[in-house]
Design a protein around this motif. Structure first.
Motif, short mmCIF file in Angstrom:
data_model
loop_
_atom_site.label_atom_id
_atom_site.label_comp_id
_atom_site.label_asym_id
_atom_site.label_seq_id
_atom_site.Cartn_x
_atom_site.Cartn_y
_atom_site.Cartn_z
N LEU A 1 0.82 -1.21 0.00
CA LEU A 1 0.00 0.00 0.00
C LEU A 1 0.86 1.26 0.00
N PHE A 2 2.10 1.14 0.45
CA PHE A 2 3.01 2.28 0.37
C PHE A 2 3.23 2.67 -1.09
N PHE A 3 3.36 1.67 -1.96
CA PHE A 3 3.53 1.95 -3.38
C PHE A 3 2.24 2.49 -4.00
N VAL A 4 1.10 2.06 -3.46
CA VAL A 4 -0.18 2.64 -3.90
C VAL A 4 -0.20 4.12 -3.56
N GLY A 5 0.27 4.45 -2.35
CA GLY A 5 0.34 5.85 -1.93
C GLY A 5 1.26 6.67 -2.83
N ILE A 6 2.38 6.09 -3.22
CA ILE A 6 3.31 6.78 -4.12
C ILE A 6 2.62 7.11 -5.44
N VAL A 7 1.90 6.14 -5.98
CA VAL A 7 1.19 6.36 -7.25
C VAL A 7 0.18 7.49 -7.10
N LEU A 8 -0.56 7.52 -5.98
CA LEU A 8 -1.56 8.56 -5.76
C LEU A 8 -0.90 9.93 -5.66
N ILE A 9 0.21 10.02 -4.94
CA ILE A 9 0.93 11.29 -4.82
C ILE A 9 1.38 11.77 -6.20
N LEU A 10 1.89 10.85 -7.00
CA LEU A 10 2.35 11.21 -8.35
C LEU A 10 1.19 11.68 -9.22
N ILE A 11 0.06 11.00 -9.12
CA ILE A 11 -1.10 11.35 -9.95
C ILE A 11 -1.57 12.77 -9.67
N PHE A 12 -1.57 13.16 -8.40
CA PHE A 12 -2.09 14.48 -8.03
C PHE A 12 -1.02 15.57 -8.03
N SER A 13 0.23 15.21 -8.37
CA SER A 13 1.30 16.21 -8.37
C SER A 13 1.20 17.15 -9.56
N ASN A 14 1.77 18.34 -9.42
CA ASN A 14 1.89 19.25 -10.55
C ASN A 14 2.81 18.63 -11.59
N LYS A 15 2.71 19.09 -12.82
CA LYS A 15 3.49 18.50 -13.91
C LYS A 15 4.98 18.59 -13.64
N ASP A 16 5.46 19.74 -13.19
CA ASP A 16 6.89 19.92 -12.94
C ASP A 16 7.38 18.98 -11.84
N GLN A 17 6.60 18.92 -10.74
CA GLN A 17 6.99 18.04 -9.64
C GLN A 17 6.90 16.57 -10.04
N LEU A 18 5.94 16.24 -10.89
CA LEU A 18 5.80 14.86 -11.36
C LEU A 18 7.03 14.43 -12.15
N ILE A 19 7.47 15.29 -13.05
CA ILE A 19 8.64 14.97 -13.87
C ILE A 19 9.88 14.79 -12.99
N LYS A 20 10.08 15.71 -12.04
CA LYS A 20 11.24 15.60 -11.15
C LYS A 20 11.18 14.33 -10.32
N SER A 21 9.97 13.99 -9.84
CA SER A 21 9.82 12.78 -9.03
C SER A 21 10.13 11.52 -9.84
N LEU A 22 9.65 11.48 -11.08
CA LEU A 22 9.89 10.31 -11.93
C LEU A 22 11.37 10.16 -12.25
N ILE A 23 12.06 11.26 -12.48
CA ILE A 23 13.50 11.21 -12.74
C ILE A 23 14.25 10.65 -11.53
N ILE A 24 13.91 11.15 -10.34
CA ILE A 24 14.57 10.67 -9.12
C ILE A 24 14.26 9.20 -8.88
N ILE A 25 12.99 8.81 -9.11
CA ILE A 25 12.61 7.40 -8.93
C ILE A 25 13.42 6.51 -9.88
#
Length: 456
Positions: free
Chosen positions: A239-263
């Protein structure tokens, strides 16, 4: 700019003295520290459990009741929470008649103390004493401390917080496959896993800028993830990974891109480390935890090759537990009350523990109790959705990364005191909702006044 206005505290007092407002403010901070970072068993019994959380909460309510200004503020606030009051009233009505019919005082007092009083005190504090931003700082600092003690517990098998379990009630030492399962301040490793998810995801929310960024506090977030793996519990990890997906879905575009790069970078590093250390106990443990989480979600057996346990018995036990709904043994409208000890045989399993909060609600409070419990959960989710879709508040949406995994988690575990944290989240969500509504109302009034001036 902070989302909430803080009540001013008078510091102009005589030497050696302390004003009532300042003392109240200090008690607010102490309550929050005890609420989030001490075990439920840190207290004593006197008729019922007086733990640190409840003691400071009682103190705050006492200082509200015996202060006309605060009491007036509190009462006016309570009257304004119309929808919350209705749902909470229905919830408590079921608890009251169950307590009377079953002569079980705890059927009423437990929820009155840990649901009703907790919710209203958080609503009051967030509106008049502390901002959500300051509450977040308390949680971030506390997360660092809890993480350090969790690592020590995992390494030595000694839980420092067991020293604070003065009521000798809640701390449970559990091991799996000869590996310690971190329990920290919680009653069980599974709840610990979700609690560190709550703490970790809370640091991903920028309440001031209304943004979500998974690595807003990278050290805090990674520490929470490490502790979650240390609990050795499949459901919280998945469920922690479910939470990560939810955070990514609701993130702003810029923050989403940065998060995906770091991941992506972290996954490359993680893969390299696992390949190099594949035959070590460390790598096998990590792979076992990850594959166990996958097995728990999809019913696979990937973890077996890494020494994972066969959870067939526990899975079948939980399936048998769900059949409680079909037994005539339990009254559909009046539950057994708090204190009832489950003891029934279904499909060859002697059911003595209730590892499902929804089934537990049905047993204790029957269908009316279960329905009102679900209504409380749905109301919180509705406020989150309104905040995001109507007011574009990403902070409220970020709380879904905490809330939705919790709703799924308690399908496989009892509440064990965790519902108090959901009351805190509910108070935060409603505070954000009310703040957005007031801001929108102010903007509409400003536009109306401007148009009126133009017409005249």
């Amino acid at each position: 700019m902070e989302l909430l206005n803080n009540q001013k505290v008078n510091f102009n007092v005589k030497a050696g003295s302390i004003s009532g407002d300042k003392f109240f403010h200090i008690c607010c901070w102490l309550f929050l520290v005890c609420f989030f970072f001490t075990p439920d068993g840190f207290g004593f019994y006197l008729g019922f459990l007086f733990n640190a959380k409840r003691i400071f909460m009682f103190m705050l309510y006492g200082m509200i009741i015996f202060n006309k200004k605060r009491l007036n503020q509190f009462w006016q606030d309570v009257k304004s929470y119309k929808v919350i009051n209705i749902v909470l009233g229905l919830y408590m009505f079921v608890r009251i008649y169950t307590a009377v019919y079953r002569t079980s005082l705890k059927s009423f007092t437990n929820d009155f103390l840990d649901v009703v009083l907790v919710l209203y005190i958080f609503l009051y504090l967030l509106k008049h004493e502390l901002s959500v931003v300051k509450l977040q700082k308390i949680i971030e600092n506390g997360l660092l401390v809890l993480s350090i003690f969790a690592v020590i517990e995992f390494s030595t098998g000694f839980n420092f917080f067991s020293l604070l379990d003065t009521a000798d009630q809640f701390i449970t030492e559990i091991s799996r496959l000869n590996s310690a399962r971190v329990t920290s301040i919680c009653r069980h490793a599974i709840i610990t896993g979700w609690y560190f998810s709550f703490l970790g995801f809370f640091t991903c929310i920028d309440f001031e800028k209304n943004k979500l960024y998974l690595f807003r506090r990278p050290i805090h977030f990674l520490l929470s993830m490490i502790v979650i793996f240390m609990t050795g519990s499949r459901a919280p990890i998945g469920l922690f990974f479910v939470g990560i997906v939810l955070i990514l879905i609701f993130s702003n575009k810029d923050q989403l891109i940065k998060s995906l790069i770091i991941i992506a970078i972290l996954l490359i590093i993680f893969s390299f480390v696992i390949i190099v250390t594949y035959n070590t106990s460390f790598a096998q443990y990590i792979l076992r935890m990850i594959t166990s989480a996958i097995d728990g979600v999809f019913g696979t057996t990937l973890s077996y090759q890494f020494g994972g346990e066969r959870f067939i018995a526990s899975t079948e036990y939980r399936e048998a537990l769900k059949k409680v709904f079909y037994l005539d043994y339990f009254n559909k409208f009046i539950g057994r009350g708090v204190g009832y000890e489950l003891s029934v045989v279904i499909d060859g399993y002697w059911l003595m523990s209730c590892d499902n909060a929804y089934v537990g609600m049905y047993i204790i409070f029957a269908y009316p109790g279960l329905i009102t419990f679900i209504l409380l959960l749905l109301l919180c989710l509705i406020y989150m959705a309104i905040c995001f879709f109507k007011y574009k508040n990403r902070a409220a949406a970020g709380l879904m990364g905490i809330f939705i995994p919790y709703v799924l988690l308690i399908w496989n575990v009892a509440l064990m005191g965790s519902f108090m944290c959901i009351m805190a989240i509910r108070a935060i969500v409603y505070t954000l909702f009310n703040n957005e509504k007031q801001k929108r109302k102010g903007e509409d009034n400003a536009i109306e006044n401007y148009q009126r001036r133009i017409r005249h």
